[in-house]
Design an enzyme around this catalytic site. Structure first.
Site, PDB file in Angstrom:
ATOM      1  N   ASP A  32       0.841  -1.203   0.000  1.00 25.14           N
ATOM      2  CA  ASP A  32       0.000   0.000   0.000  1.00 25.14           C
ATOM      3  C   ASP A  32       0.878   1.256   0.000  1.00 25.14           C
ATOM      4  OD1 ASP A  32      -2.354   1.414   0.003  1.00 25.14           O
ATOM      5  OD2 ASP A  32      -2.819   1.072   2.095  1.00 25.14           O
ATOM      6  N   ASP A  71     -10.522   3.523  -1.850  1.00 25.13           N
ATOM      7  CA  ASP A  71     -11.319   2.480  -1.206  1.00 25.13           C
ATOM      8  C   ASP A  71     -12.803   2.588  -1.598  1.00 25.13           C
ATOM      9  OD1 ASP A  71      -8.929   2.114   0.063  1.00 25.13           O
ATOM     10  OD2 ASP A  71      -9.687   2.383   2.097  1.00 25.13           O
TER      11      ASP A  71
END
Ligand SMILES: *[C@@H]1O[C@H](CO)[C@@H](O)[C@H](O)[C@H]1NC(C)=O
Ligand SMILES: *[C@@H]1O[C@H](CO)[C@@H](O)[C@H](O)[C@H]1NC(C)=O
Ligand SMILES: *[C@@H]1O[C@H](CO)[C@@H](O)[C@H](O)[C@H]1NC(C)=O
Ligand SMILES: *[C@@H]1O[C@H](CO)[C@@H](O)[C@H](O)[C@H]1NC(C)=O
Ligand SMILES: *[C@@H]1O[C@H](CO)[C@@H](O)[C@H](O)[C@H]1NC(C)=O
Ligand SMILES: *[C@@H]1O[C@H](CO)[C@@H](O)[C@H](O)[C@H]1NC(C)=O
Ligand SMILES: *[C@@H]1O[C@H](CO)[C@@H](O)[C@H](O)[C@H]1NC(C)=O
Ligand SMILES: *[C@@H]1O[C@H](CO)[C@@H](O)[C@H](O)[C@H]1NC(C)=O
Ligand SMILES: *[C@@H]1O[C@H](CO)[C@@H](O)[C@H](O)[C@H]1NC(C)=O
Ligand SMILES: *[C@@H]1O[C@H](CO)[C@@H](O)[C@H](O)[C@H]1NC(C)=O
Length: 495
Positions: free
Chosen positions: A215, A280
């Site tokens: 990430d 997201d």
């Protein structure tokens, strides 16, 4: 995961106090990363995926803990991110035909590791909540695989430790901090840095890990609040090289919303198996997993990803990761209607995206099971893992974002194709188009608009409903669709 300030400690602790992400003004900071694909002038260039840099021919499928971590309101049984929670969920993959349908990855998102490091400065698991390698061994014994989440760099607390197999301390290869997440950046020009990555991948292998979700990779991960270095693409290269150097096959998934322009796409395409195309999709702060607004945005980002590739005339080796897939649970838990769940499945599958469920696997309904494990789902997934859908607008065949849209994957040399007709719904904010048509709409696209009008006729089968009809040369495909609804069609050339 998005970097949310209250969530940043989450890398090292077990709870995420997620805050609500806002629309992304900092996309603008990444100048040139997310420009609209040029017009295709109505010409059909079929996109094809090839074998990924780490040796995979299909996108990753499985489950991630992040759905429950991000929206605990949708997961009433979730309290602690630990091995018992993960195994309760992942054993369903083994028991209910999911692993047999390719859904074999059990992925731990942020919080499985600790702030402590081993004597070589490597990331290690949190032994208060997890037991490695027992977890990996157990999953493998069930024919499942293990994925973990982490970020580029090393924990700053390891500064004085010596990189395994070298005389070099991490201090000697240190190049600044990630201000808000206590990670230190590497000076990737130093040779010992590759050795550190090799040793970390070696440890991941000892843990039984099969997928690495990296990430905060930049350029990408915009509006992160973590003051990331502007270019950590070298981390993707170093982990890919470590996978090659150690000979331990693993998937490498880069997150999030990676810069899509050619300068960086060619780095991802040579190193990673998938890249997150959007932020997201989680419905933060709510008691359901996802909302149509996030689905619209995820589809639009995937549209841009694939439309940029239609001009390249070469195999695309990195696949899109549209983020957590929410189709398994009933509509009042998932957060969108059953018809919209069908749309989500068709698009995630259609783009050849990773299919990593964020859902509660102990609450799967009949529709969820059909969408994920039926023979129809498996056939379509196999096809779109070679021939992803790309946009073909009604009337023009163009690739702009549209509420009433058409999409095609293929055709294959035998003339087989998949088509989606969709009413993506009135723009709820980030859909990429401006229309706000409400209620049922007619969506019609001609074989000519689709770019496949050179055959005498096609058998057109609705993949989820099973009924079929014939469309002749010069004809059109038409559907009447409410907001968020779609038809997913399998076209085969008539005998
Ligand atoms: C891609 O984006 C990066 C980061 O914003 C920028 O530096 C670079 O010039 C862009 N490349 C192209 C080809 O637009
Ligand atoms: C999943 O759903 C079932 C059935 O509603 C519920 O009993 C269980 O607590 C849920 N699991 C989680 C982790 O929320
Ligand atoms: C658990 O991990 C900590 C470091 O985080 C370490 O100090 C401790 O010895 C470990 N305990 C066991 C039983 O391995
Ligand atoms: C590294 O060593 C130096 C000198 O001994 C010390 O001042 C510093 O606190 C140490 N840093 C860490 C992170 O252990
Ligand atoms: C994050 O880092 C910036 C720059 O160092 C600082 O201004 C900000 O207060 C930090 N935020 C948090 C939540 O630590
Ligand atoms: C970004 O990092 C990559 C990998 O190290 C490097 O090749 C590239 O030159 C860097 N780009 C810029 C603009 O510094
Ligand atoms: C969801 O709907 C089902 C019936 O379809 C019901 O049994 C269940 O209690 C509902 N759950 C929530 C959280 O509303
Ligand atoms: C389309 O239908 C044909 C014939 O039934 C089948 O062989 C093929 O797998 C299907 N393709 C997709 C993408 O569903
Ligand atoms: C949406 O409308 C605005 C204002 O009319 C226009 O500038 C913009 O280009 C439109 N965007 C799209 C995607 O059509
Ligand atoms: C399947 O049946 C539905 C409902 O009658 C109809 O609207 C649709 O056009 C049919 N699909 C195909 C591919 O024939």
């Amino acid at each position: 995961m998005l970097v949310l300030l209250s969530c940043t400690v989450l890398l090292f602790t077990q709870k995420c106090f997620a805050s609500i992400p806002v629309q992304d003004p900092n996309d603008l900071v990444l100048d040139g990363c997310y420009t609209e694909p040029p017009s295709n002038d109505g010409i059909l260039n079929t996109v094809r995926y090839g074998t990924t840099p780490n040796g995979y021919t299909e996108a990753a499928r499985g489950w991630t803990s992040y759905g429950c971590q991000a929206t605990p309101g949708a997961c009433p049984g979730y309290s602690t991110f630990d091995q018992a929670f993960v195994l309760e969920q992942c054993k369903v993959l083994a028991e209910s035909g999911f692993a047999a349908a390719g859904y074999d990855l059990c992925c731990l998102d942020a919080g499985w590791n600790t702030a402590a490091t081993d004597k070589y400065g490597r990331t290690i698991y949190n032994n208060a909540t997890f037991a490695f390698p027992e977890l990996g061994n157990h999953l493998h014994s069930l024919d499942l695989k293990l994925g973990v989440y982490f970020a580029p760099g090393f924990n700053c607390g390891a500064m004085n430790k010596t990189i395994k197999g070298t005389q070099t301390t991490l201090y000697e290869v240190w190049d600044g901090n990630y201000d808000n997440i206590s990670l230190c950046n590497f000076d990737y020009s130093k040779p010992a840095v590759q050795k550190w990555h090799d040793s970390q991948v070696e440890l991941f292998h000892e843990y039984g890990i099969d997928l690495l979700k990296l990430d905060y990779v930049t350029p990408g991960s915009p509006s992160n609040g973590a003051n990331l270095p502007s270019n950590t693409s070298a981390a993707a290269i170093a982990y890919h090289n470590a996978i090659i150097n150690t000979g331990h096959q693993m998937r490498l998934d880069l997150s999030w919303k990676l810069c899509r322009n050619d300068t960086y796409f060619q780095i991802w395409d040579k190193t990673a198996d998938s890249i997150r195309t959007d932020q997201d999709v989680n419905n933060y702060g709510q008691s359901t997993f996802v909302a149509l607004q996030e689905v619209q945005r995820a589809i639009d980002n995937a549209r841009q990803f694939v439309a940029l590739q239609t001009f390249k005339n070469q195999l695309i080796t990195v696949r899109p990761d549209m983020d957590d897939l929410f189709v398994a649970n009933p509509q009042n838990i998932t957060g969108i209607t059953d018809e919209q769940r069908i749309t989500v499945m068709s698009f995630w599958l259609g783009f050849g995206s990773n299919l990593i469920l964020g859902s509660n696997l102990t609450d799967i309904d009949a529709l969820g099971k059909k969408l994920l494990t039926s023979a129809e789902s498996r056939a379509a997934t196999a096809f779109c893992n070679v021939y992803p859908i790309s946009p073909r607008n009604p009337s023009t065949g163009d690739n702009l974002a549209m509420q009433l849209s058409g999409w095609i994957g293929g055709p294959s040399p035998a003339g087989q194709a998949v088509v989606i007709l969709a009413n993506l719904g009135a723009n709820l904010g980030e859909a990429g188009y401006n229309t706000t048509l409400t209620g049922v709409q007619k969506v019609s696209i001609s074989l000519k608009d689709l770019g496949i009008d050179h055959r005498p006729c096609y058998v057109v089968k609705d993949i989820w409903n099973g009924n079929s009809s014939i469309v002749h040369q010069g004809g059109s495909l038409t559907a009447y669709l409410d907001e968020g609804n779609s038809q997913f069609l399998n076209l085969t050339v008539c005998n």
